[in-house]
Design a protein around this motif. Structure first.
Motif, PDB file in Angstrom:
ATOM      1  N   LYS A 255       0.930  -1.374   0.113  1.00 45.31           N
ATOM      2  CA  LYS A 255       0.049   0.054   0.036  1.00 45.31           C
ATOM      3  C   LYS A 255       0.877   1.299  -0.170  1.00 45.31           C
ATOM      4  CE  LYS A 255      -3.911   1.898   2.520  1.00 45.31           C
ATOM      5  NZ  LYS A 255      -4.879   1.865   3.586  1.00 45.31           N
ATOM      6  N   ILE A 256       1.781   1.174   0.835  1.00 41.38           N
ATOM      7  CA  ILE A 256       2.793   2.383   0.941  1.00 41.38           C
ATOM      8  C   ILE A 256       3.525   2.256  -0.457  1.00 41.38           C
ATOM      9  CG2 ILE A 256       4.708   3.299   2.035  1.00 41.38           C
ATOM     10  CD1 ILE A 256       2.252   3.456   3.919  1.00 41.38           C
ATOM     11  N   ILE A 257       4.022   1.550  -1.113  1.00 43.70           N
ATOM     12  CA  ILE A 257       4.761   1.372  -2.097  1.00 43.70           C
ATOM     13  C   ILE A 257       3.987   2.096  -3.238  1.00 43.70           C
ATOM     14  CG2 ILE A 257       6.066   0.055  -3.825  1.00 43.70           C
ATOM     15  CD1 ILE A 257       6.551  -1.996  -1.551  1.00 43.70           C
ATOM     16  N   ALA A 258       2.769   1.678  -3.497  1.00 41.47           N
ATOM     17  CA  ALA A 258       2.000   1.926  -4.550  1.00 41.47           C
ATOM     18  C   ALA A 258       1.773   3.613  -4.469  1.00 41.47           C
ATOM     19  CB  ALA A 258       0.489   1.217  -4.200  1.00 41.47           C
ATOM     20  N   ALA A 259       1.410   4.043  -3.066  1.00 43.73           N
ATOM     21  CA  ALA A 259       0.892   5.491  -3.020  1.00 43.73           C
ATOM     22  C   ALA A 259       2.262   6.364  -3.155  1.00 43.73           C
ATOM     23  CB  ALA A 259       0.701   5.712  -1.531  1.00 43.73           C
ATOM     24  N   GLU A 260       3.506   5.802  -2.960  1.00 44.54           N
ATOM     25  CA  GLU A 260       4.961   6.722  -3.313  1.00 44.54           C
ATOM     26  C   GLU A 260       5.048   6.519  -4.639  1.00 44.54           C
ATOM     27  OE1 GLU A 260       8.187   6.183  -0.443  1.00 44.54           O
ATOM     28  OE2 GLU A 260       6.802   6.091   1.246  1.00 44.54           O
ATOM     29  N   LEU A 261       4.581   5.427  -5.457  1.00 46.25           N
ATOM     30  CA  LEU A 261       5.221   5.425  -6.843  1.00 46.25           C
ATOM     31  C   LEU A 261       3.866   5.930  -7.678  1.00 46.25           C
ATOM     32  CD1 LEU A 261       7.193   1.987  -6.990  1.00 46.25           C
ATOM     33  CD2 LEU A 261       7.952   4.437  -6.906  1.00 46.25           C
ATOM     34  N   GLY A 262       2.680   5.969  -7.010  1.00 47.42           N
ATOM     35  CA  GLY A 262       1.570   6.723  -7.843  1.00 47.42           C
ATOM     36  C   GLY A 262       0.908   5.628  -8.749  1.00 47.42           C
ATOM     37  N   VAL A 263       0.977   4.287  -8.272  1.00 42.34           N
ATOM     38  CA  VAL A 263       0.295   3.188  -9.181  1.00 42.34           C
ATOM     39  C   VAL A 263      -0.624   2.373  -7.969  1.00 42.34           C
ATOM     40  CG1 VAL A 263       2.416   2.846 -10.624  1.00 42.34           C
ATOM     41  CG2 VAL A 263       2.190   1.710  -8.554  1.00 42.34           C
ATOM     42  N   SER A 264      -1.242   1.408  -8.581  1.00 37.29           N
ATOM     43  CA  SER A 264      -2.191   0.695  -7.712  1.00 37.29           C
ATOM     44  C   SER A 264      -1.532  -0.311  -6.930  1.00 37.29           C
ATOM     45  CB  SER A 264      -3.138  -0.019  -8.562  1.00 37.29           C
ATOM     46  OG  SER A 264      -2.912  -0.887  -9.327  1.00 37.29           O
ATOM     47  N   GLN A 265      -2.098  -0.697  -5.833  1.00 38.21           N
ATOM     48  CA  GLN A 265      -1.535  -1.896  -4.997  1.00 38.21           C
ATOM     49  C   GLN A 265      -1.314  -3.022  -5.940  1.00 38.21           C
ATOM     50  OE1 GLN A 265      -4.023  -1.438  -1.240  1.00 38.21           O
ATOM     51  NE2 GLN A 265      -2.458  -3.132  -0.812  1.00 38.21           N
ATOM     52  N   ARG A 266      -2.309  -3.435  -7.101  1.00 35.97           N
ATOM     53  CA  ARG A 266      -2.324  -4.432  -7.648  1.00 35.97           C
ATOM     54  C   ARG A 266      -1.175  -4.576  -8.561  1.00 35.97           C
ATOM     55  NH1 ARG A 266      -5.868  -8.912  -7.654  1.00 35.97           N
ATOM     56  NH2 ARG A 266      -5.706  -8.992  -9.793  1.00 35.97           N
ATOM     57  N   THR A 267      -0.881  -3.330  -9.087  1.00 36.25           N
ATOM     58  CA  THR A 267       0.448  -3.122  -9.761  1.00 36.25           C
ATOM     59  C   THR A 267       1.734  -3.656  -8.996  1.00 36.25           C
ATOM     60  OG1 THR A 267      -0.628  -1.343 -11.279  1.00 36.25           O
ATOM     61  CG2 THR A 267       1.905  -1.545 -11.229  1.00 36.25           C
ATOM     62  N   ILE A 268       1.730  -3.077  -7.874  1.00 37.43           N
ATOM     63  CA  ILE A 268       2.832  -3.317  -6.998  1.00 37.43           C
ATOM     64  C   ILE A 268       2.710  -4.994  -6.646  1.00 37.43           C
ATOM     65  CG2 ILE A 268       3.848  -3.308  -4.527  1.00 37.43           C
ATOM     66  CD1 ILE A 268       3.964  -0.804  -6.864  1.00 37.43           C
ATOM     67  N   GLU A 269       1.927  -5.622  -6.525  1.00 39.75           N
ATOM     68  CA  GLU A 269       1.729  -7.142  -6.500  1.00 39.75           C
ATOM     69  C   GLU A 269       2.298  -7.719  -7.571  1.00 39.75           C
ATOM     70  OE1 GLU A 269      -2.347  -7.835  -5.615  1.00 39.75           O
ATOM     71  OE2 GLU A 269      -2.303  -6.788  -3.701  1.00 39.75           O
TER      72      GLU A 269
END
Length: 77
Positions: free
Chosen positions: A34-48
């Protein structure tokens, strides 16, 4: 002999895309998706999806193994 398309002293991280290397740094620091997604400006699914590809390419099963590999190669910036 090493194939011409692969440098002899290639980094184990060279198989990662630049974005995967960005995500890898966050994961190695223990940041949640959730934090990675917010900091990179993408969705959590993208980070997953990035995490799954990183784990596969780096041949690790979890974030702890990834962090160990990153730290042992001096790649945590």
């Amino acid at each position: 002999m090493v194939p011409p398309h692969q440098p002899e002293h290639s980094s184990p991280f060279s198989v990662l895309t630049p974005r995967e290397r960005d995500v890898m740094q966050y994961v190695a620091r223990g940041k949640p998706n959730k934090i990675i997604a917010a900091e990179l400006g993408v969705s959590q699914r993208t980070i997953e999806a990035h995490r799954a590809r990183i784990f596969q390419k780096m041949q690790v099963r979890n974030a702890v193994e990834l962090a160990h590999r990153v730290l042992s190669n001096g790649r945590l910036s």
